[in-house]
Design an enzyme around this catalytic site. Structure first.
Site, PDB file in Angstrom:
ATOM      1  N   ASP A 105      -6.941  -4.198   8.104  1.00 28.98           N
ATOM      2  CA  ASP A 105      -6.165  -5.238   6.981  1.00 28.98           C
ATOM      3  C   ASP A 105      -5.527  -6.257   7.845  1.00 28.98           C
ATOM      4  O   ASP A 105      -4.957  -7.166   7.196  1.00 28.98           O
ATOM      5  CB  ASP A 105      -4.982  -4.505   6.329  1.00 28.98           C
TER       6      ASP A 105
ATOM      7  N   ARG B 268      -2.040 -11.394  -4.643  1.00 26.15           N
ATOM      8  CA  ARG B 268      -2.001  -9.667  -4.730  1.00 26.15           C
ATOM      9  C   ARG B 268      -1.496  -8.985  -3.965  1.00 26.15           C
ATOM     10  O   ARG B 268      -0.918  -7.715  -4.217  1.00 26.15           O
ATOM     11  CB  ARG B 268      -3.517  -9.124  -4.803  1.00 26.15           C
TER      12      ARG B 268
ATOM     13  N   ARG C 212     -17.557   1.334  -0.355  1.00 29.19           N
ATOM     14  CA  ARG C 212     -16.165   2.068  -0.505  1.00 29.19           C
ATOM     15  C   ARG C 212     -16.371   3.212  -1.627  1.00 29.19           C
ATOM     16  O   ARG C 212     -15.871   3.390  -2.823  1.00 29.19           O
ATOM     17  CB  ARG C 212     -15.042   1.094  -1.057  1.00 29.19           C
TER      18      ARG C 212
ATOM     19  N   ASN D  49       0.959  -1.295  -0.006  1.00 31.12           N
ATOM     20  CA  ASN D  49      -0.192  -0.233   0.020  1.00 31.12           C
ATOM     21  C   ASN D  49       0.904   1.200  -0.019  1.00 31.12           C
ATOM     22  O   ASN D  49       0.274   2.374  -0.162  1.00 31.12           O
ATOM     23  CB  ASN D  49      -1.081   0.062   1.139  1.00 31.12           C
TER      24      ASN D  49
HETATM   25  N1  EPU Z   1     -14.450   6.587   2.676  1.00 29.02           N
HETATM   26  C1  EPU Z   1     -15.387   7.537   2.557  1.00 29.02           C
HETATM   27  N2  EPU Z   1     -15.150   8.444   1.282  1.00 29.02           N
HETATM   28  C2  EPU Z   1     -14.019   8.394   0.484  1.00 29.02           C
HETATM   29  C3  EPU Z   1     -12.992   7.396   0.808  1.00 29.02           C
HETATM   30  C4  EPU Z   1     -13.202   6.462   1.817  1.00 29.02           C
HETATM   31  O1  EPU Z   1     -16.500   7.470   3.010  1.00 29.02           O
HETATM   32  O2  EPU Z   1     -13.896   9.137  -0.422  1.00 29.02           O
HETATM   33  C5  EPU Z   1     -14.496   5.774   3.906  1.00 29.02           C
HETATM   34  C6  EPU Z   1     -14.388   4.196   3.476  1.00 29.02           C
HETATM   35  O3  EPU Z   1     -15.735   3.588   3.035  1.00 29.02           O
HETATM   36  C7  EPU Z   1     -13.787   3.648   4.832  1.00 29.02           C
HETATM   37  C8  EPU Z   1     -13.111   4.742   5.208  1.00 29.02           C
HETATM   38  O4  EPU Z   1     -13.528   6.152   4.425  1.00 29.02           O
HETATM   39  O5  EPU Z   1     -14.932   3.509   5.350  1.00 29.02           O
HETATM   40  C9  EPU Z   1     -11.507   4.453   5.025  1.00 29.02           C
HETATM   41  O6  EPU Z   1     -11.218   4.124   3.434  1.00 29.02           O
HETATM   42  P1  EPU Z   1     -10.019   4.522   2.807  1.00 29.02           P
HETATM   43  O7  EPU Z   1     -10.171   5.530   1.565  1.00 29.02           O
HETATM   44  O8  EPU Z   1      -8.813   5.018   3.561  1.00 29.02           O
HETATM   45  O9  EPU Z   1      -9.445   3.147   1.997  1.00 29.02           O
HETATM   46  P2  EPU Z   1      -8.573   2.964   0.716  1.00 29.02           P
HETATM   47  O10 EPU Z   1      -7.742   4.224   0.597  1.00 29.02           O
HETATM   48  O11 EPU Z   1      -9.342   2.894  -0.381  1.00 29.02           O
HETATM   49  C10 EPU Z   1      -6.599   1.642   1.825  1.00 29.02           C
HETATM   50  C11 EPU Z   1      -5.941   0.474   1.670  1.00 29.02           C
HETATM   51  C12 EPU Z   1      -6.826  -0.663   2.101  1.00 29.02           C
HETATM   52  C13 EPU Z   1      -7.074  -0.432   3.638  1.00 29.02           C
HETATM   53  C14 EPU Z   1      -7.813   0.939   3.837  1.00 29.02           C
HETATM   54  C15 EPU Z   1      -7.810   1.223   5.304  1.00 29.02           C
HETATM   55  C16 EPU Z   1      -4.596   0.963  -0.287  1.00 29.02           C
HETATM   56  C17 EPU Z   1      -4.181   0.634  -1.681  1.00 29.02           C
HETATM   57  N3  EPU Z   1      -5.683   0.432   0.204  1.00 29.02           N
HETATM   58  O12 EPU Z   1      -7.778   1.745   1.041  1.00 29.02           O
HETATM   59  O13 EPU Z   1      -5.986  -1.891   1.777  1.00 29.02           O
HETATM   60  O14 EPU Z   1      -7.883  -1.561   4.061  1.00 29.02           O
HETATM   61  O15 EPU Z   1      -6.915   2.071   3.293  1.00 29.02           O
HETATM   62  O16 EPU Z   1      -6.746   1.228   6.021  1.00 29.02           O
HETATM   63  O17 EPU Z   1      -3.692   1.618   0.389  1.00 29.02           O
HETATM   64  C18 EPU Z   1      -5.814  -3.983   1.573  1.00 29.02           C
HETATM   65  O18 EPU Z   1      -4.549  -3.759   1.565  1.00 29.02           O
HETATM   66  O19 EPU Z   1      -5.950  -5.416   1.655  1.00 29.02           O
HETATM   67  C19 EPU Z   1      -6.548  -3.250   1.572  1.00 29.02           C
HETATM   68  C20 EPU Z   1      -7.715  -3.265   1.448  1.00 29.02           C
END
Ligand code: EPU
Length: 428
Positions: free
Chosen positions: A315, A407, A122, A23
């Site tokens: 995670d 992955r 998401r 990540n």
């Molecule tokens: N959220 C919103 N609006 C947004 C973005 C997020 O409401 O515009 C909410 C999401 O629904 C969630 C929370 O905010 O409830 C946090 O989501 P975040 O955006 O932080 O997740 P992400 O950036 O899409 C990354 C990791 C994930 C990890 C999450 C949380 C990467 C590529 N992915 O996802 O990793 O679970 O942060 O820590 O960095 C994994 O590696 O298995 C994985 C899923």
């Protein structure tokens, strides 16, 4: 399609070295779009997600290079296509990380909306809100986000701006990264309030600053970005994967083994280590290693709630559930980040676990042993939890659809094999 066949019962013993963080490397590769010079990552993990990101960047016109030793280079010179199609984005949500760099450097981006995934809706509303606050005009049409900087044809850059990015579930990791990357090339100063404090965000900041960006506030929820006219190339080694490290420690715990995880940052794992200490496990730590000592008794039950960093990471939620399935009592796991991230629950039931779901929580009545069965992986971390459960279940467990695990874990089957686990990769 590959699957794993696991014969449970052997404690894991030995050392395992963690790789560069998935990540961290995915957004950092996307940051390569911000410069026409070369960005080199000497320690990129060999993961299918990294390959997917490189394929996307290549389709956009970047020169990409992957060496046998894992080093990766991206060079976004010449004609770059500022579009990411549904075919790419649906393969991997992290493809959304090209949005911010494209708007920042080219003043234009068209990126497919990622849609939901197995653990929930998401949304990406904060990515959009952030880019709009920096001055981009955003439209959502036919499944695409289109972001345009007014006057970009005649060289206008994003003006920059101030925005709060918090969501009810806490800050957004890739949302913070997208807005941050776009702001590096803005005309003026930008401020992100409610920024994610995950170490992967800090690593991206370090990389961007070595490319010439001017970002301060790393590790805090307020990031200040002074826009610069251009960014150069850099060589940046990414941080070790804290989730991979946590997974191997939990695999050591569940099998009652002694596992030393090398090349990690112990401080990045304080919440999961604290939870495992509450469960009765004992750790030894050095500057860049953690060793878990064998525990003969079943783990004590521990209640865990996932939170943004430095809280317990979502995670590692599935892996903790596998461990608690064998606890000497009842525990409650609540996922505040992804309240529906429970696809592994039904599969753990197939191995005999006693778990029931209640809203965003799972109530786990620990039992003395699991029994092997065929199970299906639904996503990356769920697969890791099923492998862990298989390593301790009586008899044989087959874990199907392991492309999910490839992955994010480099050669997990071979590495568990090196630690003494009986696991083989077969094809069906
Ligand atoms: N959220 C919103 N609006 C947004 C973005 C997020 O409401 O515009 C909410 C999401 O629904 C969630 C929370 O905010 O409830 C946090 O989501 P975040 O955006 O932080 O997740 P992400 O950036 O899409 C990354 C990791 C994930 C990890 C999450 C949380 C990467 C590529 N992915 O996802 O990793 O679970 O942060 O820590 O960095 C994994 O590696 O298995 C994985 C899923």
């Amino acid at each position: 399609m590959d699957y794993f066949s696991i014969s449970g019962g052997d404690p894991l013993r030995g050392s395992v070295r963690v790789r560069g963080a998935k990540n961290a490397v995915l957004p950092i590769l996307a940051a390569g779009l911000l410069s026409e010079e070369t960005l080199r990552i000497p320690n990129a993990p060999k993961l299918s997600d990294v390959k997917t990101m490189l394929t996307l960047l290549e389709a956009m016109g970047c020169r990409v290079q992957r060496d046998d030793d894992g080093a990766v280079e991206v060079e976004a010179k010449g004609d770059i296509i500022w579009e990411a199609t549904w075919d790419h984005v649906r393969q991997m949500r992290a493809s959304i990380c090209v949005l911010g760099p494209l708007v920042g450097r080219f003043g234009r981006a068209k990126v497919s909306l990622p849609g939901g995934c197995v653990f929930g809706v998401r949304p990406i509303d904060m990515h959009i809100k952030g880019l709009a606050a920096l001055g981009a005009k955003i439209t959502l049409e036919e499944g695409f986000i289109e972001a345009v900087v007014p006057g970009h044809e005649s060289g206008a850059r994003l003006p920059g701006g101030e925005v709060f990015l918090g969501t009810p579930a806490g800050p957004t990791v890739t949302g913070t990264m997208n807005v941050l990357m776009a702001a590096t090339l803005a005309e003026g100063r930008s401020v992100i309030h409610g920024a994610a404090c995950e170490p992967e965000v800090g690593d991206l900041i370090k990389c961007l600053n070595s490319m010439g960006a001017r970002i301060s506030g790393e590790g805090s929820p307020t990031l200040i970005i002074e826009g610069v006219e251009r960014l150069g190339g850099a060589t940046h080694a990414v941080i070790p994967d804290r989730i991979e490290a946590g997974t191997y420690l939990m695999a050591g715990a569940i099998t009652g083994g002694r596992v030393r995880v090398e090349g990690c940052v112990p401080g990045h794992l304080s919440a999961p280590i604290d939870a495992m200490e509450s469960a009765g496990y004992v750790f030894e730590m050095g500057e860049d290693w953690i060793e878990i000592a064998p525990r003969r008794e079943r783990p004590r039950p521990v209640d865990v709630t996932t939170q943004p960093y430095p809280g317990f990471p979502t995670d590692l939620q599935a892996q903790m559930m596998a461990l608690m399935a064998l606890a000497d009592g009842t525990s409650v796991i609540t996922d505040r980040i992804y309240p529906d991230r429970y696809m592994h629950l039904a599969e753990l039931l197939r191995l005999g676990a006693h778990i029931r779901r209640q809203g965003s929580s799972a109530i786990i009545e620990g039992i003395p042993s699991l029994s092997g069965a065929p199970v299906t992986a639904s996503d990356l971390r769920a697969s890791a939890a099923l492998v862990m459960a298989g390593l301790v279940a009586k008899g044989t467990t087959t874990v199907h659809r392991v492309y999910h695990i490839d992955r994010g874990y480099q050669r997990i089957d071979e590495r568990i094999g090196e630690l003494g686990g009986r696991i083989s990769r077969l094809s069906e």
